[in-house]
Design a protein around this motif. Structure first.
Motif, short mmCIF file in Angstrom:
data_model
loop_
_atom_site.label_atom_id
_atom_site.label_comp_id
_atom_site.label_asym_id
_atom_site.label_seq_id
_atom_site.Cartn_x
_atom_site.Cartn_y
_atom_site.Cartn_z
N ARG A 75 40.68 25.97 53.01
CA ARG A 75 39.22 26.04 52.97
C ARG A 75 38.72 27.29 52.25
NH1 ARG A 75 37.60 24.68 59.29
NH2 ARG A 75 39.49 23.49 59.78
N SER A 76 39.46 28.37 52.36
CA SER A 76 39.10 29.62 51.69
C SER A 76 40.36 30.43 51.50
CB SER A 76 38.07 30.41 52.51
OG SER A 76 38.67 30.93 53.68
N VAL A 77 40.29 31.41 50.60
CA VAL A 77 41.44 32.27 50.29
C VAL A 77 41.01 33.73 50.36
CG1 VAL A 77 43.12 32.97 48.55
CG2 VAL A 77 42.51 30.55 48.77
N THR A 78 41.79 34.53 51.09
CA THR A 78 41.66 35.98 51.03
C THR A 78 43.02 36.53 50.60
OG1 THR A 78 40.02 36.00 52.82
CG2 THR A 78 41.10 38.09 52.28
N ALA A 79 43.06 37.18 49.45
CA ALA A 79 44.31 37.68 48.89
C ALA A 79 44.28 39.20 48.84
CB ALA A 79 44.54 37.11 47.49
N LEU A 80 45.21 39.85 49.55
CA LEU A 80 45.30 41.31 49.61
C LEU A 80 46.40 41.76 48.66
CD1 LEU A 80 45.26 41.64 53.52
CD2 LEU A 80 43.29 41.55 51.98
N SER A 81 46.03 42.45 47.59
CA SER A 81 47.00 42.89 46.57
C SER A 81 47.95 41.76 46.18
CB SER A 81 47.80 44.10 47.07
OG SER A 81 46.99 45.22 47.24
#
Length: 278
Positions: A120-126
């Motif tokens: 549904r959504s993406v959060t990408a950390l480095s």
């Protein structure tokens, strides 16, 4: 206590079976957490309880890392294999299109799941995959050196180093900007996870040609980068924003490559905000 689940996934050669270990906490919209290369689900411990107040959080050991099985023989540790494994894992848990947050390798996998509209959504950390060739060679060389150091040290030495701030800095300063904040037990566990990761070399080999070049339209994407990331330099975040123009690019002041330990409150807020926009 972590749980374990066995399931089938599709490959070009037919169905295969594997088993992954995961930790699940909280209630709300499902949120899948993906760690980086050589790490394990416990990388997310600093933010798990905060996230679990608003999300059904599933932190998984990737194939060949932590307590999860490696991929079956003949399966490559590349995006075209690992992302179907993660989709099948979610299906086996009865989770349909979760939000996903990932760090480093996990960030690249999260973006790939977003590209395939499996989340549904993406959060990408480095996230990995936005390097040039010299930056990739530097990152891979650093990771190999970290793995070599972990393999060369006897466990009693690792345990002894973990008990002092200086020792924790020596063991983990490549990935943490504030390594003294990590507990001795966590440092020992993640150093052992690095040395025992059966999928380490295959994952690095699969990453030699990886570049993330596609936009992810019509899906909320957040890309966050620590200002003190020493492994994947923060200018790669600008490239990520150029590749995915609709993404929200967030600066993480004072954070290293694995920011969850450096500033848990900020990282939890970024993930909750990113998974609230869908």
């Amino acid at each position: 206590m972590p749980a374990r689940i066995a399931f089938e996934f599709e490959t070009p050669r037919g169905h295969r079976t594997t088993s992954l270990t995961y930790e699940r906490r909280g209630t709300g919209a499902p949120l899948l957490l993906l760690h980086g290369i050589g790490h394990h689900w416990q990388a997310w411990e600093p933010v798990l309880d905060v996230l679990a107040t608003e999300r059904d959080v599933i932190a998984v050991d990737l194939p060949g890392f932590g307590a999860s099985d490696g991929l079956p023989q003949g399966c490559a540790y590349d995006l075209t294999t690992v992302t179907p494994v993660l989709a099948a894992f979610c299906a086996a848990l009865g989770v349909d299109r979760p939000h996903v947050a990932g760090n480093s390798l996990g960030g690249l996998l999260a973006l790939q799941l977003g590209r395939e509209k499996a989340v549904r959504s993406v959060t990408a950390l480095s996230p990995a995959g936005f390097w040039n060739q010299s930056e990739r060679r530097y990152a891979f060389g650093t990771l190999r050196a970290m793995r070599g150091a972990a393999l060369s040290m006897p466990v009693p030495l690792i345990d002894r180093l973990s008990r002092t701030p200086a020792g924790r800095t020596a063991l983990t300063s490549t990935i943490y900007a504030r390594p003294g904040r990590r507990s001795p037990e966590a440092v020992v566990a993640e150093t052992l996870a690095l040395r025992e990761a059966t999928g380490f070399h295959q994952t690095l080999a699969a990453g030699r040609t990886v570049l993330f070049r596609d936009d992810i339209p019509s899906l909320p994407v957040t890309i966050a980068w620590g200002t003190r990331d020493r492994l994947l330099l923060r200018r790669q975040g600008v490239r990520a924003k150029q590749t995915i123009p609709g993404a929200r690019l967030v600066r993480l002041p004072g954070c290293g490559h694995v920011p969850m330990n450096d500033d848990p409150a900020l990282v939890a807020r970024v993930i909750l905000d990113g998974s609230a926009t869908a």
